[in-house]
Design a protein around this motif. Sequence first.
Motif, PDB file in Angstrom:
ATOM      1  N   ARG A  27       0.821  -1.211   0.000  1.00  0.00           N
ATOM      2  CA  ARG A  27       0.000   0.000   0.000  1.00  0.00           C
ATOM      3  C   ARG A  27       0.860   1.268   0.000  1.00  0.00           C
ATOM      4  N   GLN A 235       3.095  -1.370   4.236  1.00  0.00           N
ATOM      5  CA  GLN A 235       3.687  -0.031   4.108  1.00  0.00           C
ATOM      6  C   GLN A 235       5.084  -0.010   4.730  1.00  0.00           C
ATOM      7  N   VAL A 237       7.181   1.690   7.287  1.00  0.00           N
ATOM      8  CA  VAL A 237       6.895   2.587   8.414  1.00  0.00           C
ATOM      9  C   VAL A 237       8.141   3.314   8.900  1.00  0.00           C
ATOM     10  N   GLN A 287      -8.291   3.005   8.448  1.00  0.00           N
ATOM     11  CA  GLN A 287      -8.117   4.279   7.729  1.00  0.00           C
ATOM     12  C   GLN A 287      -6.958   5.107   8.295  1.00  0.00           C
ATOM     13  N   GLY A 288      -6.633   4.896   9.563  1.00  0.00           N
ATOM     14  CA  GLY A 288      -5.518   5.639  10.156  1.00  0.00           C
ATOM     15  C   GLY A 288      -4.247   4.815  10.135  1.00  0.00           C
ATOM     16  N   CYS A 289      -3.430   4.978  11.167  1.00  0.00           N
ATOM     17  CA  CYS A 289      -2.182   4.216  11.258  1.00  0.00           C
ATOM     18  C   CYS A 289      -2.496   2.730  11.438  1.00  0.00           C
ATOM     19  N   ALA A 290      -1.883   1.875  10.636  1.00  0.00           N
ATOM     20  CA  ALA A 290      -2.192   0.438  10.681  1.00  0.00           C
ATOM     21  C   ALA A 290      -1.730  -0.201  11.990  1.00  0.00           C
ATOM     22  N   CYS A 302      -4.312   9.024  15.538  1.00  0.00           N
ATOM     23  CA  CYS A 302      -3.719   7.839  14.890  1.00  0.00           C
ATOM     24  C   CYS A 302      -4.784   6.943  14.252  1.00  0.00           C
ATOM     25  N   TYR A 305      -6.321   9.241  10.864  1.00  0.00           N
ATOM     26  CA  TYR A 305      -5.562   9.684   9.690  1.00  0.00           C
ATOM     27  C   TYR A 305      -4.232   8.941   9.602  1.00  0.00           C
ATOM     28  N   GLN A 306      -3.859   8.629   8.361  1.00  0.00           N
ATOM     29  CA  GLN A 306      -2.552   8.006   8.136  1.00  0.00           C
ATOM     30  C   GLN A 306      -1.456   9.015   8.482  1.00  0.00           C
ATOM     31  N   GLU A 308       1.950  10.983   8.048  1.00  0.00           N
ATOM     32  CA  GLU A 308       2.837  11.329   6.922  1.00  0.00           C
ATOM     33  C   GLU A 308       4.215  10.744   7.186  1.00  0.00           C
TER      34      GLU A 308
END
Length: 339
Positions: A27, A235, A237, A287-290, A302, A305-306, A308
């Motif tokens: 992703r 992702q 991280v 949808q936010g931090c996995a 967290c 929102y993901q 940055e």
Amino acid sequence: MEKKKLLEVEGLHVSFQTHGGTVQAVRGVSFSLHEGETLAVVGESGCGKSVTARSIMRLIPEHIGRITEGHIRFQGKDLTALTEKQMRELRGSQISMIFQDSMTALNPTITIGEQIMEGIIRHQKLSRQEAKVQAIETLKLVGIANPESRLRQYLHQFSGGMRQRIMIAIAFVCRPKILIADEPTTALDVTIQAQILDLFKRLQEQTGVSIIMITHDLGVVAKIANRVNVMYAGQVVESGAVRDIFYQPQHPYTRGLLGSMPRLDLERDIPLKSIPGTPPDLFAPPQGCAFAARCEYALEVCGRYQPETTAVHDRHQVACWLQDPRAKNIRPQMDEAIG
Ligand code: SF4
């Protein structure tokens, strides 16, 4: 002086269609590989590290998976835009892959010599005699004694460590610019593992080949890598030089991985730490931090929102809300807790 970029992966997304729905296995992964360096990609099973590696080789089975977004540039050429015929010419000659299990990756019914020579004859258009000479040289290079007679033998006549050397010989016989090794030492005992890692280092010193090492083992990372990508739930991280990741990890997941490593300098009866919980369902990623459901430092933001990706310094980057200046009260607690 910084070395030249050989490979650039940019915003890679890979999905698989299954009976249960679409799995978003990778992703938005971005990273680069420079000439003559070893990049380790580390993370738990299912984090997307092997899928990323196979995407570079364009070895995602087309009937179930595909690259849905992003670019993979090798020496400026976008591999996602090449035809299968163009990729066949590139695989093995410019970029090669070493798989985890030699017993399934190699053919037990064909001699080792035929399997090594196949790539040379296809890519370099040499005669059988010339290909044989090159195969013998490569077997010597990977530390196999009596290569002339070994060429006539079959897979079952080699030990696990020797089979791994043969896989490396097959991958390296055309002198590719990039070797991608997917957990190449997982099935080996520690002594043989150390020998195989030394072999990778020696090949790099002698030829300047760039290596992508896929592993879940931070011990392997410490021994061989220059830089590290930590992957979680499809992702990257955190990424940085080995010393940054080991001595100044910033992401709570990276810190959790390091905390779960056995250490010789600690008392024997101190139990190993583990990361509570399980990775998220990639059929429906959060949808936010996995990592939010497992993170003891999670903030309200967290889950929504993901984070940055931000630079800690020059080539050390992390995707975590704790890097936001407004989280300054939380960071000291984390630093103190982890030490
Ligand atoms: Fe934890 Fe939030 Fe950082 Fe994710 S973004 S790792 S939940 S602190």
